[in-house]
Enzyme design. Sequence first.
Site, PDB file in Angstrom:
ATOM      1  N   ASP A 245       1.540   3.025   2.239  1.00  0.00           N
ATOM      2  CA  ASP A 245      -0.285   3.012   1.894  1.00  0.00           C
ATOM      3  C   ASP A 245      -0.610   4.406   1.822  1.00  0.00           C
ATOM      4  OD1 ASP A 245      -3.208   2.657   2.763  1.00  0.00           O
ATOM      5  OD2 ASP A 245      -2.707   4.869   3.418  1.00  0.00           O
ATOM      6  N   GLU A 282       0.877   1.858  -3.123  1.00  0.00           N
ATOM      7  CA  GLU A 282      -0.639   2.619  -3.543  1.00  0.00           C
ATOM      8  C   GLU A 282      -0.236   3.818  -3.470  1.00  0.00           C
ATOM      9  OE1 GLU A 282      -5.454   2.614  -1.553  1.00  0.00           O
ATOM     10  OE2 GLU A 282      -3.498   3.335  -0.439  1.00  0.00           O
TER      11      GLU A 282
END
Length: 584
Positions: A245, A282
Site C-alpha cells: 500500500d 501502489e
Amino acid sequence: MQFEVWAPQAGQVTLQCDGATRALARDPDRAGWWSGEAEGRDGSRYGFALDGGAPLPDPRSRRQPDGPDGLSAVVDQARYAWRTDEWAGRALPGAVLYELHVGTYTPEGTFDAAAARLEHLVELGVTHVELMPVCPFPGTNGWGYDGVSLWAVHEPYGGPEGLKRFVDRAHELGLGVVLDVVHNHLGPSGNHLPSFGPYFTDTHHTPWGSAVNLDAPGSDEVRDFLVGSALAWLRDYRIDGLRLDAVHALVDTRACHFLEELSGAVDALAASLGRPLFLIAESDLNDPRLVTARAEGGLGLHAQWNDDFHHALHTALTGEAQGYYADFARAPLAALAKTLTGGYFHDGTYSSFRGRRHGRPLDRGRVAGHRLLGYSQTHDQIGNRAQGDRLSMLLADSPGLLACAAALTLTAPFTPMLFMGEEWAAGTPWQYFTDHTDPELAEAVRRGRRREFAAHGWAEEDVPDPQDPATRDRSCLDWGEPGREPHARVLDWYRRLTALRREQPDLTDPDLADTKAAHDEEGRWLAFRRGDVRVAVNLGEEPAAIPLGSHPVRVLAAWEPVAPPGPDGVLHVPGHSCVVLLQG
C-alpha cells in the site's frame, strides 16, 4: 516454548501466559531483545508487561482472538494440514487479477464464505485473487487499512486457519493469491507498537502522522519487523504475492531503500521455496526505478499499480474533470493513447493537481508491460467517492461504455485487474465503512467524512455514515445479479475477453513498445494494435468510421454486431461499442 520481544526502552519485561507470570531476561546477543522459556501451546493466551504495566499484545502476534487490544494467542503454523502441498506457484506475467474485500464479497464476510465463491472466478478467467488487507482492526467491519498487529489475521474473517483454508481452496482451483499489506502506517486504534520501541519517528511526517521508522535510530529492527511480516505471509500462509500500500509514503533516506531490501528478501525466499513470489506497489511516484531490477539500479519490485491508465480511461468514459482528473480531461483520448503506448501519462510533464512537473519516462525496452497493472475500477477509486458509486452506476444508461472499459482493461499491454463485481456491472455501491469501538474516534471519522465532501458541494445527509452497519451491508455483492439481465450479458463479455487473453499470445506479449495507438478526440474513438490483434472502441453515441489499414482482419469479439472492414480498410463501429479483431 521460547517467547521473545524487542523492547529496547524497557527496564523490565514480564511474560504473562495462560495465567502464569515470569520475568524475561535481556538477550546478550541482540540489543533491546528480551526472551525466556515458558509453557505454551497452540491457542495459549499471552502478553508482555513492560516495567510493571498491564500486559500488551505481542508486536509479532500471529493471532488476536479478542481484537487488537486483547492478549495474543500462540499459533502453531505446522498444525494446519495443507491439501495443496504440490502447489508450484503462479507467476505474474500473463495474469488477470481480481481485487476482493473479504468482508463484503459475501454477506457473511468470512474467508470460508469467500472461498465458496471462488469457482466463479475460475469461470471468469481470473488467475489471481488479490485480497484487501486482513490484519486485525477494531470492530468487525472495515476496509482493512486501519489494521494493526501486522503479523496476525482479522478474527471475524476466520483468523489464521480461515486464511489458510481460503488459500488452500484457491490453489486447488489453480488460483494464485495476492495479499494487500500496509507498511506505511497503522490504524488509529489498537496500535501498541510505540509502547515497545521506536517503531515511529518524528523525523518525517505522513498524512497519518509520524512516519514508520525506516531510517532513524532503531530502524534496523523496525525494517526487520516489516520484512519478517511480509515473508511470513508468503511462507506460512503460502501467499503468492503482496500488494504494498502507498509506497510513496514510505520515507527512507538510507542508501539501501527499504523496498530494495524487501524485494531482495522476497526473491531469496522464492529461490528457497522453489516457487515464484512477487511484489506489487501502489505508487503515486511514476518512477520507473520501482520496477527496475536491483542489478540495474532499481528497487526490484515486480510491478506497480498504474493510476494514470485509470484516470485517462475514467475521464474518457465519464467526462469528470475534478481534482487529479483535470490534466487527463483536456484530451482524454490522447491521454489514454499515451498511457497505452508509454505506460505513464505524467512522465515529466506538468501536473496541475500537484502544481509541478511529475514522473519520469519508462524505458519501454527495459520495462515489460506486465509490470504495470491496468484497471478501470479499484476499491480506492470507488470507495473514496462520496456515495461509493461504481462505473456501472455512473454509466447506467450506457452499458456499451462498460463494455469498452472492459475491452481496454483486458486487452491493454498491462496486467489487468478487476474489482469485485465489476464483471457483471454490479448494482451495489462500495462505500467507505468503519466499525471503530472508540466512540470519540468513531464520531471524528463520521464528521471528517462529511466535512470532506461538504467542501465539494455534498449535503451532509447524502454522505453515508461510515459507522452505520447499513453502509457495510449496502456494499455487499448481490450474488443474484449475475444470473439476471443486464448483468448476465456484461459477465459473458468479461468471460469472452479473458478467454481471448488465453487464446491470443499477442495479448500477453510483455513488449510494451509493440503497442501502437490512434485516436480521434472529436470522433470519440480509439484503436490500438498489439501484434496481430486490433482493438477499436467507440465512446461516442454515433457510429464511428475507424481506418485500420489494408490488411485483412476477422472479428474475434464485438459488443454489438460489426462487419469486418471493406476494401477501404475502414471499420464501422456502432456508438458505445467495441470490437477485437485478428489480422490474417
